[in-house]
Design an enzyme around this catalytic site. Structure first.
Site, PDB file in Angstrom:
ATOM      1  N   THR A 116       0.832  -1.209   0.000  1.00  0.00           N
ATOM      2  CA  THR A 116       0.000   0.000   0.000  1.00  0.00           C
ATOM      3  C   THR A 116       0.860   1.249   0.000  1.00  0.00           C
ATOM      4  OG1 THR A 116      -1.774  -1.145   1.185  1.00  0.00           O
ATOM      5  CG2 THR A 116      -1.773   1.269   1.283  1.00  0.00           C
ATOM      6  N   ILE A 137      -0.169  -6.733  10.545  1.00  0.00           N
ATOM      7  CA  ILE A 137       0.109  -7.577  11.699  1.00  0.00           C
ATOM      8  C   ILE A 137       1.570  -8.024  11.701  1.00  0.00           C
ATOM      9  CG2 ILE A 137      -2.279  -8.381  11.791  1.00  0.00           C
ATOM     10  CD1 ILE A 137      -1.253 -11.104  10.717  1.00  0.00           C
ATOM     11  N   ASP A 138       2.276  -7.825  10.590  1.00  0.00           N
ATOM     12  CA  ASP A 138       3.681  -8.241  10.492  1.00  0.00           C
ATOM     13  C   ASP A 138       4.645  -7.268  11.168  1.00  0.00           C
ATOM     14  OD1 ASP A 138       2.870 -10.433   9.038  1.00  0.00           O
ATOM     15  OD2 ASP A 138       3.255  -9.508   7.093  1.00  0.00           O
ATOM     16  N   GLY A 181       3.655 -14.202   8.871  1.00  0.00           N
ATOM     17  CA  GLY A 181       4.875 -13.418   8.761  1.00  0.00           C
ATOM     18  C   GLY A 181       5.735 -13.991   7.659  1.00  0.00           C
TER      19      GLY A 181
END
Length: 403
Positions: A116, A137-138, A181
């Site tokens: 993004t 979330i990574d 991840g």
């Protein structure tokens, strides 16, 4: 004259997107009153390309602080295809600029992760007024110490590991838990330590399966009837590290163990140690549900800061947290970079009881946790505020009262 502010959410969803949208909206209405109009771009950059958007009102932002997902919808629109004209004959960059103009936007806020932000930087270079907000979330966006969504995912993954402990102990099994991840191991490292995993395998350091099995056997000799292995979905072994990505992906497909290494690790551990081994993949559960209290506060803080950037008309930047202070980094400085776990990361030496020197990797034992860590290519260090991180303008300093 009214300020028209566009908002979109792009890439994978995560807890905290709606909280951030709400934080932006509430701060904009507080600062501009009736002199602001908020336009929601639907389904991320796809909606910006196809012209899907709607004007929103204050009521649209009520009751969404605790709501998971995103009220605007999201889709993955790969950055590498943004300048590629496909079979539909659509010039994506031209189409996005047209939608921006048709919607009469003064600026556009892009909530998302690394991809993004790359597209946000592209649009900024094309002359649009863009502000990014770091979601993933990574926790791997360059230039910020934390991203919203990360801590909620840590809580979820930690609970998974907690619950696996009881069944692993009851059945005397080795449990391989696959944590999200792909390029960075922050989520696996945090949840692995918090959940008391015995072995943690991270993308930053190729693992040696013989060393993994030796650690499992060592625990068994000391009386432990189970072991918990936290495996990042992006973990690779030392052999794969010498191959190109396409080569080892093809080799995995041929072997029939799936895209990630977890099933292969489990099979190897069972074969080499003789201990019954199982795989647990919580998957998209880690991205779902209500954000934690921490992420609600962080998302609100980031959103409010973004509204201040709109007020002072500071564009071409993304919001970040550096040394417990909210700042703005230039998009051109962070786009296309990944924040990996640095070798000197404090978490790797929280309580070092023993360091085992190995030829292929370094294992750091932390309260019984073996983390197979970085050794090959040195990772990018997050920028220091005095170097590549932009200091906020004076107006923003006074707004937040310094630190």
């Amino acid at each position: 004259m009214k300020k028209r502010v566009g908002i979109l959410t792009s890439g994978g969803d995560c807890p905290g997107l709606n909280a951030t949208i709400r934080g932006v909206a509430k701060a904009l209405y507080a600062r501009f009153g009736e002199n602001v109009e908020i336009v929601g771009i639907l389904n991320g950059y796809h909606g910006l390309i196809t012209g899907e958007y709607k004007e929103m009102c204050e009521d649209d932002f009520r009751g969404i602080l605790t709501l998971g997902g995103t009220i605007l919808g999201t889709k993955r629109t790969p950055f590498k295809l943004m300048r590629v004209v496909e079979e539909d004959k659509i010039d994506k960059v031209a189409a996005m600029k047209k939608t921006y103009k048709d919607a009469k936007l003064d600026c556009l806020l892009c909530l998302g992760g690394n991809g993004t932000h790359k597209t946000a930087n592209l649009l900024s270079q094309e002359g649009l007024n863009i502000i990014g907000l770091p979601k993933t979330i990574d926790n791997d966006i360059y230039g910020t110490d934390v991203t919203f969504g990360f801590h909620t995912a840590v809580d979820i993954a930690t609970e998974v590991i907690d619950r696996i402990h009881t069944t692993a102990g009851s059945h005397s099994r080795v449990m391989c838990i696959e944590i999200m991840g792909n390029k960075a191991g922050w989520l696996t490292l945090y949840s692995g330590i918090a959940g008391g995993a015995d072995i943690i395998l991270l993308p930053e350091q190729p693992y040696d399966i013989d060393r993994v099995c030796a650690a499992v056997e060592r625990r068994a000799r000391k009386g432990s009837n189970f072991s918990i292995i936290a495996v990042a979905e992006g973990a690779i072994n030392t052999e794969e590290a010498r191959m190109k990505r396409k080569e080892w992906m093809a080799k995995r497909a041929e072997a029939g163990y799936g895209v990630t290494a977890t099933n292969r690790i489990a099979a190897a551990v069972q074969k080499k140690t003789g201990m019954e081994t199982r795989v647990c993949i919580p998957g998209h559960m880690q991205r779902g549900g209500s954000p934690s209290a921490y992420d609600r506060v962080l998302a609100t803080e980031f959103g409010s800061y973004a509204a201040k950037l709109v007020e002072v008309e500071r564009y071409g930047v993304t919001v970040a947290m550096v040394n417990n202070r909210v700042v703005a980094n230039r998009l051109e400085d962070i786009a296309g970079k990944t924040r990996n776990i640095p070798e000197g990361c404090e978490l790797l030496t929280v309580a070092p009881a023993e360091t085992l020197k190995i030829k292929t990797s370094r294992c750091v034992m932390q309260r019984g946790v073996f983390a197979f860590m970085l050794q090959n290519e040195p990772p990018d260090e997050p920028p220091k505020p005095s170097e590549s991180t932009d200091e906020p303008p004076e107006e923003l300093d006074s707004f937040w009262g310094g630190s």
